[in-house]
Design an enzyme around this catalytic site. Structure first.
Site, PDB file in Angstrom:
ATOM      1  N   LYS A 189       1.535  10.776  -5.143  1.00 31.68           N
ATOM      2  CA  LYS A 189       1.665  11.892  -4.214  1.00 31.68           C
ATOM      3  C   LYS A 189       3.072  12.033  -3.631  1.00 31.68           C
ATOM      4  O   LYS A 189       3.399  13.053  -3.007  1.00 31.68           O
ATOM      5  CB  LYS A 189       0.698  11.714  -3.045  1.00 31.68           C
TER       6      LYS A 189
ATOM      7  N   GLU B  78     -10.697   4.706   7.694  1.00 29.27           N
ATOM      8  CA  GLU B  78      -9.470   5.396   8.105  1.00 29.27           C
ATOM      9  C   GLU B  78      -9.864   6.555   9.014  1.00 29.27           C
ATOM     10  O   GLU B  78      -9.801   7.723   8.657  1.00 29.27           O
ATOM     11  CB  GLU B  78      -8.704   5.889   6.879  1.00 29.27           C
TER      12      GLU B  78
ATOM     13  N   HIS C 211      -9.468   1.683   0.679  1.00 33.05           N
ATOM     14  CA  HIS C 211      -9.210   2.382   1.935  1.00 33.05           C
ATOM     15  C   HIS C 211     -10.492   2.280   2.759  1.00 33.05           C
ATOM     16  O   HIS C 211     -11.554   2.738   2.316  1.00 33.05           O
ATOM     17  CB  HIS C 211      -8.898   3.851   1.679  1.00 33.05           C
TER      18      HIS C 211
ATOM     19  N   ASP D 205       2.670   3.154   2.896  1.00 32.12           N
ATOM     20  CA  ASP D 205       1.662   4.185   2.676  1.00 32.12           C
ATOM     21  C   ASP D 205       2.309   5.441   2.076  1.00 32.12           C
ATOM     22  O   ASP D 205       3.133   5.351   1.185  1.00 32.12           O
ATOM     23  CB  ASP D 205       0.914   4.487   3.972  1.00 32.12           C
ATOM     24  N   ASN D 206       1.962   6.598   2.590  1.00 35.39           N
ATOM     25  CA  ASN D 206       2.429   7.851   1.998  1.00 35.39           C
ATOM     26  C   ASN D 206       3.877   8.144   2.375  1.00 35.39           C
ATOM     27  O   ASN D 206       4.329   7.785   3.466  1.00 35.39           O
ATOM     28  CB  ASN D 206       1.539   8.998   2.448  1.00 35.39           C
TER      29      ASN D 206
ATOM     30  N   HIS E 271       1.528   5.314  -2.278  1.00 38.82           N
ATOM     31  CA  HIS E 271       0.897   6.372  -3.086  1.00 38.82           C
ATOM     32  C   HIS E 271       1.983   7.089  -3.878  1.00 38.82           C
ATOM     33  O   HIS E 271       2.385   8.205  -3.533  1.00 38.82           O
ATOM     34  CB  HIS E 271       0.148   7.355  -2.194  1.00 38.82           C
TER      35      HIS E 271
ATOM     36  N   HIS F 265       0.858  -1.189   0.000  1.00 32.86           N
ATOM     37  CA  HIS F 265       0.000   0.000   0.000  1.00 32.86           C
ATOM     38  C   HIS F 265       0.891   1.235   0.000  1.00 32.86           C
ATOM     39  O   HIS F 265       1.476   1.599   1.020  1.00 32.86           O
ATOM     40  CB  HIS F 265      -0.901  -0.028   1.242  1.00 32.86           C
TER      41      HIS F 265
END
Length: 419
Positions: free
Chosen positions: A81, A232, A229, A329-330, A78, A76
């Protein structure tokens, strides 16, 4: 430890995690016997215990008890971004503030900008030892795929054989209100290829069970797997995961569904949360926990120390046999100022925040089980016969891992990559 040969045919005295060892593997009172790993033509051909005092054969790479894992799956991320934080101004705390900041940055998302940032992330993942990476891509226009969708598809083809790159269309739930439009969107994703999945953002701020049902049915109609998602948030009334688990069994969904975040479980009454996990255990669902980002975004209020952790119920999920992965993640964007596309960072955060015992032996599979993203997970993990994509931790200690896990040697098909 001596440096590795250009392509070692045998790795001696490797410490493998218990979950990767075959039944009947010998052990002493405290730990499994060290392993010898035989490699030929880029694959692991044999795994055998090495008894204490057994000398390494000439030409073998003796890692002298170093910890060894298979290549990582970062389930997971991104990439669309990633790394935009330096050009972002002040960001309101919490999830919705981060979403607003990203929307404001989209004016910069040219083909060149997206490609440079996404490929930088892939290079970092490659160096960390990741062999399988899944990225979510914001998709907000019902008629036109985002530019990032095309860029990631290009990179997936270019990186084939190095990092298996999957892309998830993270489409606004509202775009699935119409049944025909939902089917058209799902087909557009399916046409991208087998590395594409349908996704969405399920949150109580726009909770709509009928629309979520149409999303799932659209995926089923075109034979797509799902990656969503879900919940969250720390709202104890969030219903996304529970609704989804029961819906999948009701309609007989044939694909694999991955649900990321699931933070609301940590805020719900015990009986409610356990009932939801019981339902998840009966469904084709893999959970993904994103401990770094959730610690930063959940219970976030300006000038107030957070009281709640936002980590989903990882121990309770694993106790029910639910496949569970940790992921990055991010990375360096408004959702998360930290990150390096190294899954070990997520593992280290989870081990501390979740108070995980013996993380190398009991929890490192949450970084490595690529099959938990597939429709038919393996009944048991195995190294024999697999590609010799290995990560050797040259400074880590079994009792403190994942501390001191940054220094490592990464093998791809049995050959060390450049550091």
């Amino acid at each position: 430890m001596p440096p590795p040969p250009a392509a070692p045919a045998f790795i001696a005295h490797a410490r493998l995690p218990r979950w990767l060892l075959p039944p009947g593997w010998p052990s002493d009172a405290r730990s499994p016997a060290l392993a010898g790993i035989e490699i030929a033509h880029g694959r692991v051909t044999r795994l055998a215990p090495m008894l204490p005092g057994t000398a390494a054969a000439p030409g073998a790479w003796d890692v002298q008890g170093a910890l060894v894992l298979p290549g990582f799956v970062d389930a997971h991320t991104h990439l669309d971004k990633a790394f935009i934080l330096p050009r972002i101004g002040p960001v309101k705390p919490g999830l919705l503030g981060a979403i607003d900041a990203v929307i404001g940055d989209r004016a910069h998302w040219t083909h060149a900008d997206l490609r440079e940032r996404a490929e930088r992330g892939l290079r970092w993942a490659w160096a960390a030892g990741t062999t399988h990476l899944r990225t979510h891509i914001d998709w907000w226009d019902p008629h036109t795929p985002p530019l990032a969708w095309q860029v990631i598809a290009e990179l997936a083809a270019e990186w084939r054989g190095r990092v298996h790159l999957e892309q998830v269309a993270m489409i606004k739930l509202a775009l699935f209100k119409d049944e025909a439009e939902a089917r058209r969107l799902a087909q557009r994703v399916a046409d991208t290829g087998p590395h594409a999945l349908l996704g969405g953002f399920v949150h109580s701020s726009h909770w709509d069970p009928a629309t979520l049902r149409r999303l799932v049915l659209a995926a089923q109609a075109v034979d797509l797997d799902l990656d969503l998602h879900v919940d969250e948030e720390l709202n104890p009334d969030a219903q996304g995961l529970s609704f989804l688990a029961h819906l999948l069994r009701e309609i007989g969904f044939a694909g694999r569904v991955v649900c990321g975040h699931n933070c609301a479980l940590a805020a719900q009454p015990e009986a409610v949360a356990m009932a939801t996990l019981d339902a998840v255990a009966r469904a084709p669902i893999t959970l993904v926990s994103l401990p770094i980002t959730n610690l930063l975004l959940q219970d976030a209020v300006t000038d107030r120390t957070p009281r709640l952790r936002g980590l989903t119920l990882v121990k309770e999920a694993r106790a029910r046999g639910i496949p569970l992965l940790f992921a990055s993640d991010n990375v360096q964007d408004p959702f998360c100022r930290a990150g390096s596309l190294d899954p070990l960072e997520a593992m280290q955060t989870a081990a501390l925040v979740g108070q995980l015992d013996t993380p190398f032996d009991a929890w490192s599979d949450a970084l490595c089980r690529r099959d938990w993203l597939l429709r038919t997970p393996l009944p048991r993990a195995t190294l024999e016969g697999a590609s010799a994509d290995l990560v050797v931790f040259t400074a880590a200690d079994i009792h403190a891992w994942p501390s001191r896990s940054a220094p490592r040697v990464v093998l791809r098909q049995g050959q060390p990559i450049a550091p």
